[in-house]
Design a protein around this motif. Structure first.
Motif, PDB file in Angstrom:
ATOM      1  N   PHE A 221      -0.693 -24.923   4.206  1.00 11.93           N
ATOM      2  CA  PHE A 221      -0.070 -23.622   4.115  1.00 11.93           C
ATOM      3  C   PHE A 221       1.428 -23.783   3.940  1.00 11.93           C
ATOM      4  CE2 PHE A 221      -3.792 -23.089   6.853  1.00 11.93           C
ATOM      5  CZ  PHE A 221      -4.482 -22.124   6.135  1.00 11.93           C
ATOM      6  N   SER A 222       1.980 -23.068   2.983  1.00 12.52           N
ATOM      7  CA  SER A 222       3.435 -23.041   2.883  1.00 12.52           C
ATOM      8  C   SER A 222       3.991 -21.905   3.727  1.00 12.52           C
ATOM      9  CB  SER A 222       3.865 -22.874   1.427  1.00 12.52           C
ATOM     10  OG  SER A 222       3.306 -21.699   0.868  1.00 12.52           O
ATOM     11  N   GLU A 223       3.149 -20.910   4.020  1.00 14.71           N
ATOM     12  CA  GLU A 223       3.534 -19.822   4.920  1.00 14.71           C
ATOM     13  C   GLU A 223       2.290 -19.040   5.316  1.00 14.71           C
ATOM     14  OE1 GLU A 223       5.779 -16.635   3.086  1.00 14.71           O
ATOM     15  OE2 GLU A 223       5.163 -17.329   1.110  1.00 14.71           O
ATOM     16  N   GLN A 224       2.333 -18.454   6.506  1.00 11.46           N
ATOM     17  CA  GLN A 224       1.237 -17.618   6.977  1.00 11.46           C
ATOM     18  C   GLN A 224       1.751 -16.732   8.093  1.00 11.46           C
ATOM     19  OE1 GLN A 224      -2.224 -19.680   8.439  1.00 11.46           O
ATOM     20  NE2 GLN A 224      -3.252 -17.806   9.094  1.00 11.46           N
ATOM     21  N   GLY A 225       1.264 -15.503   8.145  1.00 11.26           N
ATOM     22  CA  GLY A 225       1.682 -14.600   9.208  1.00 11.26           C
ATOM     23  C   GLY A 225       0.742 -13.420   9.324  1.00 11.26           C
ATOM     24  N   CYS A 226       0.803 -12.743  10.464  1.00 11.12           N
ATOM     25  CA  CYS A 226      -0.015 -11.552  10.698  1.00 11.12           C
ATOM     26  C   CYS A 226       0.806 -10.529  11.477  1.00 11.12           C
ATOM     27  CB  CYS A 226      -1.265 -11.896  11.511  1.00 11.12           C
ATOM     28  SG  CYS A 226      -2.531 -12.828  10.642  1.00 11.12           S
ATOM     29  N   ALA A 227       0.546  -9.279  11.211  1.00  9.84           N
ATOM     30  CA  ALA A 227       1.173  -8.218  11.993  1.00  9.84           C
ATOM     31  C   ALA A 227       0.629  -8.259  13.416  1.00  9.84           C
ATOM     32  CB  ALA A 227       0.888  -6.866  11.363  1.00  9.84           C
ATOM     33  N   THR A 228       1.430  -7.830  14.363  1.00  7.49           N
ATOM     34  CA  THR A 228       0.997  -7.851  15.756  1.00  7.49           C
ATOM     35  C   THR A 228       0.240  -6.596  16.149  1.00  7.49           C
ATOM     36  OG1 THR A 228       3.128  -6.944  16.452  1.00  7.49           O
ATOM     37  CG2 THR A 228       2.905  -9.347  16.435  1.00  7.49           C
ATOM     38  N   GLU A 229       0.381  -5.527  15.357  1.00 12.99           N
ATOM     39  CA  GLU A 229      -0.270  -4.263  15.675  1.00 12.99           C
ATOM     40  C   GLU A 229      -1.141  -3.808  14.510  1.00 12.99           C
ATOM     41  OE1 GLU A 229      -0.123  -2.807  18.568  1.00 12.99           O
ATOM     42  OE2 GLU A 229       1.361  -4.198  19.406  1.00 12.99           O
ATOM     43  N   PRO A 230      -2.190  -3.057  14.782  1.00 10.47           N
ATOM     44  CA  PRO A 230      -3.045  -2.529  13.711  1.00 10.47           C
ATOM     45  C   PRO A 230      -2.260  -1.606  12.783  1.00 10.47           C
ATOM     46  CG  PRO A 230      -4.106  -2.298  15.857  1.00 10.47           C
ATOM     47  CD  PRO A 230      -2.692  -2.690  16.118  1.00 10.47           C
ATOM     48  N   THR A 231      -2.695  -1.533  11.542  1.00 11.71           N
ATOM     49  CA  THR A 231      -2.080  -0.636  10.574  1.00 11.71           C
ATOM     50  C   THR A 231      -2.473   0.801  10.885  1.00 11.71           C
ATOM     51  OG1 THR A 231      -2.175  -2.337   8.856  1.00 11.71           O
ATOM     52  CG2 THR A 231      -1.874  -0.070   8.121  1.00 11.71           C
ATOM     53  N   VAL A 232      -1.482   1.655  10.991  1.00 16.26           N
ATOM     54  CA  VAL A 232      -1.729   3.080  11.243  1.00 16.26           C
ATOM     55  C   VAL A 232      -1.118   3.861  10.083  1.00 16.26           C
ATOM     56  CG1 VAL A 232      -1.320   5.035  12.766  1.00 16.26           C
ATOM     57  CG2 VAL A 232      -1.695   2.755  13.740  1.00 16.26           C
ATOM     58  N   ILE A 233      -1.945   4.622   9.389  1.00 16.51           N
ATOM     59  CA  ILE A 233      -1.490   5.377   8.221  1.00 16.51           C
ATOM     60  C   ILE A 233      -1.477   6.863   8.553  1.00 16.51           C
ATOM     61  CG2 ILE A 233      -1.857   5.856   5.776  1.00 16.51           C
ATOM     62  CD1 ILE A 233      -1.288   2.934   6.405  1.00 16.51           C
ATOM     63  N   GLY A 234      -0.313   7.471   8.436  1.00 14.24           N
ATOM     64  CA  GLY A 234      -0.205   8.905   8.651  1.00 14.24           C
ATOM     65  C   GLY A 234      -0.547   9.678   7.387  1.00 14.24           C
ATOM     66  N   GLU A 235      -0.429  10.972   7.438  1.00 16.38           N
ATOM     67  CA  GLU A 235      -0.761  11.817   6.290  1.00 16.38           C
ATOM     68  C   GLU A 235       0.286  11.761   5.177  1.00 16.38           C
ATOM     69  OE1 GLU A 235      -3.445  13.434   5.363  1.00 16.38           O
ATOM     70  OE2 GLU A 235      -4.413  12.550   7.104  1.00 16.38           O
ATOM     71  N   PRO A 236       1.583  11.675   5.496  1.00 17.61           N
ATOM     72  CA  PRO A 236       2.569  11.695   4.410  1.00 17.61           C
ATOM     73  C   PRO A 236       2.383  10.513   3.461  1.00 17.61           C
ATOM     74  CG  PRO A 236       3.621  12.080   6.527  1.00 17.61           C
ATOM     75  CD  PRO A 236       2.223  11.635   6.813  1.00 17.61           C
ATOM     76  N   ARG A 237       2.616  10.774   2.167  1.00 13.20           N
ATOM     77  CA  ARG A 237       2.586   9.692   1.197  1.00 13.20           C
ATOM     78  C   ARG A 237       3.878   8.912   1.293  1.00 13.20           C
ATOM     79  NH1 ARG A 237       0.791  14.118  -1.767  1.00 13.20           N
ATOM     80  NH2 ARG A 237       2.705  14.231  -3.008  1.00 13.20           N
ATOM     81  N   GLY A 238       3.810   7.617   1.061  1.00 10.79           N
ATOM     82  CA  GLY A 238       5.011   6.796   1.142  1.00 10.79           C
ATOM     83  C   GLY A 238       4.788   5.417   0.552  1.00 10.79           C
ATOM     84  N   VAL A 239       5.904   4.687   0.397  1.00 10.12           N
ATOM     85  CA  VAL A 239       5.898   3.315  -0.099  1.00 10.12           C
ATOM     86  C   VAL A 239       6.592   2.449   0.933  1.00 10.12           C
ATOM     87  CG1 VAL A 239       6.757   1.764  -1.897  1.00 10.12           C
ATOM     88  CG2 VAL A 239       5.890   4.015  -2.523  1.00 10.12           C
ATOM     89  N   GLU A 240       6.007   1.293   1.229  1.00  7.72           N
ATOM     90  CA  GLU A 240       6.574   0.412   2.257  1.00  7.72           C
ATOM     91  C   GLU A 240       6.521  -1.045   1.804  1.00  7.72           C
ATOM     92  OE1 GLU A 240       5.818  -0.925   6.924  1.00  7.72           O
ATOM     93  OE2 GLU A 240       4.547   0.600   5.992  1.00  7.72           O
ATOM     94  N   VAL A 241       7.666  -1.726   1.899  1.00  4.08           N
ATOM     95  CA  VAL A 241       7.703  -3.167   1.649  1.00  4.08           C
ATOM     96  C   VAL A 241       7.088  -3.880   2.847  1.00  4.08           C
ATOM     97  CG1 VAL A 241       9.170  -5.173   1.255  1.00  4.08           C
ATOM     98  CG2 VAL A 241       9.748  -3.002   0.182  1.00  4.08           C
ATOM     99  N   LEU A 242       6.153  -4.800   2.603  1.00  5.41           N
ATOM    100  CA  LEU A 242       5.437  -5.448   3.690  1.00  5.41           C
ATOM    101  C   LEU A 242       5.876  -6.882   3.945  1.00  5.41           C
ATOM    102  CD1 LEU A 242       1.857  -4.182   2.810  1.00  5.41           C
ATOM    103  CD2 LEU A 242       3.431  -3.242   4.516  1.00  5.41           C
ATOM    104  N   GLU A 243       5.992  -7.676   2.894  1.00  5.55           N
ATOM    105  CA  GLU A 243       6.267  -9.103   3.100  1.00  5.55           C
ATOM    106  C   GLU A 243       6.790  -9.732   1.813  1.00  5.55           C
ATOM    107  OE1 GLU A 243       6.854 -12.414   5.133  1.00  5.55           O
ATOM    108  OE2 GLU A 243       6.135 -10.540   6.024  1.00  5.55           O
ATOM    109  N   THR A 244       7.523 -10.832   1.977  1.00  3.15           N
ATOM    110  CA  THR A 244       7.948 -11.663   0.855  1.00  3.15           C
ATOM    111  C   THR A 244       7.106 -12.925   0.859  1.00  3.15           C
ATOM    112  OG1 THR A 244      10.229 -10.839   0.914  1.00  3.15           O
ATOM    113  CG2 THR A 244       9.849 -12.947  -0.175  1.00  3.15           C
TER     114      THR A 244
END
Length: 216
Positions: A109-132
């Motif tokens: 692996f050159s890199e690996q990671g995980c979020a610490t909390e579950p993904t929670v999606i609200g009603e509003p539409r949006g765009v989010e940068v997650l990872e490089t």
């Protein structure tokens, strides 16, 4: 040169093109007509390398030593972000709905990671940068919630966006944009939702020698 697997988050196939020349009969009257050379044909576009074995090998490596235990993929499995001749990058949602990502080069692996909390999606539409992710270049993994990316531009020029897959029961769609090196500025995304369209910026940050800004 960028290599990407265009099958599966599939993929696009380069069309091989060749211009065909035509010849015209010699209209001379003395003896048989001599053959005339046809117009030179354009060289076909080289086919991308077959990355099937690379994907198979890196998936096996990831599933046996990285995406295991509590970080194992849920029902959605591994989602391919990018593949190149020596490795591949993936994203996935765990059984407890956390987002993970990894780049696998060779047998490590050159890199690996995980979020610490579950993904929670609200009603509003949006765009989010997650990872490089570092692949054969520089990849920004991002999400569009309750909408789809239809196109993108970088500095006013079209930019390829790869659809990686969906998580959060389909409410969140993962996408990726690729650059050969660190790039700063903002990508302009065109988005669609139930017949409506909109635009949103995708912030790339302020690090890098390359710039992605709207042309004046």
């Amino acid at each position: 040169m960028r290599y990407g697997l265009r099958a599966a988050f599939g993929a696009a196939v380069l069309l091989l093109t060749a211009a065909t020349g035509c010849s015209e009969s010699d209209r001379g009257t003395a003896g048989p007509s001599a053959p005339r050379p046809s117009a030179s044909a354009a060289a076909p576009t080289p086919s991308p390398p077959d990355l099937t074995e690379v994907v198979k090998r890196t998936r096996t490596t990831l599933m046996t030593s990285g995406a295991v235990g509590k970080d194992a993929p849920g029902s959605g499995g591994l989602l391919l972000v990018e593949a190149w001749p020596t490795g591949a990058a993936y994203a996935w949602e765990t059984r407890d709905r956390r987002l993970c990502w990894a780049s696998v080069a060779g047998a490590a692996f050159s890199e690996q990671g995980c979020a610490t909390e579950p993904t929670v999606i609200g009603e509003p539409r949006g765009v989010e940068v997650l990872e490089t992710l570092f692949t054969d270049g520089w990849v920004r993994l991002f999400a569009a919630d309750h909408q789809q990316v239809t196109s993108a531009t970088c500095g006013g020029k079209p930019l390829e966006v790869r659809r990686v897959g969906t998580v959060a029961d389909g409410a969140r769609t993962l996408y990726a944009v690729w650059f050969p090196a660190h790039t700063k500025g903002s990508v302009t995304l065109s988005l669609g939702h139930e017949g409506t369209t909109s635009e949103a910026p995708l912030d790339l940050g302020d690090l890098g020698d390359r710039t992605c800004t709207t042309a004046p």
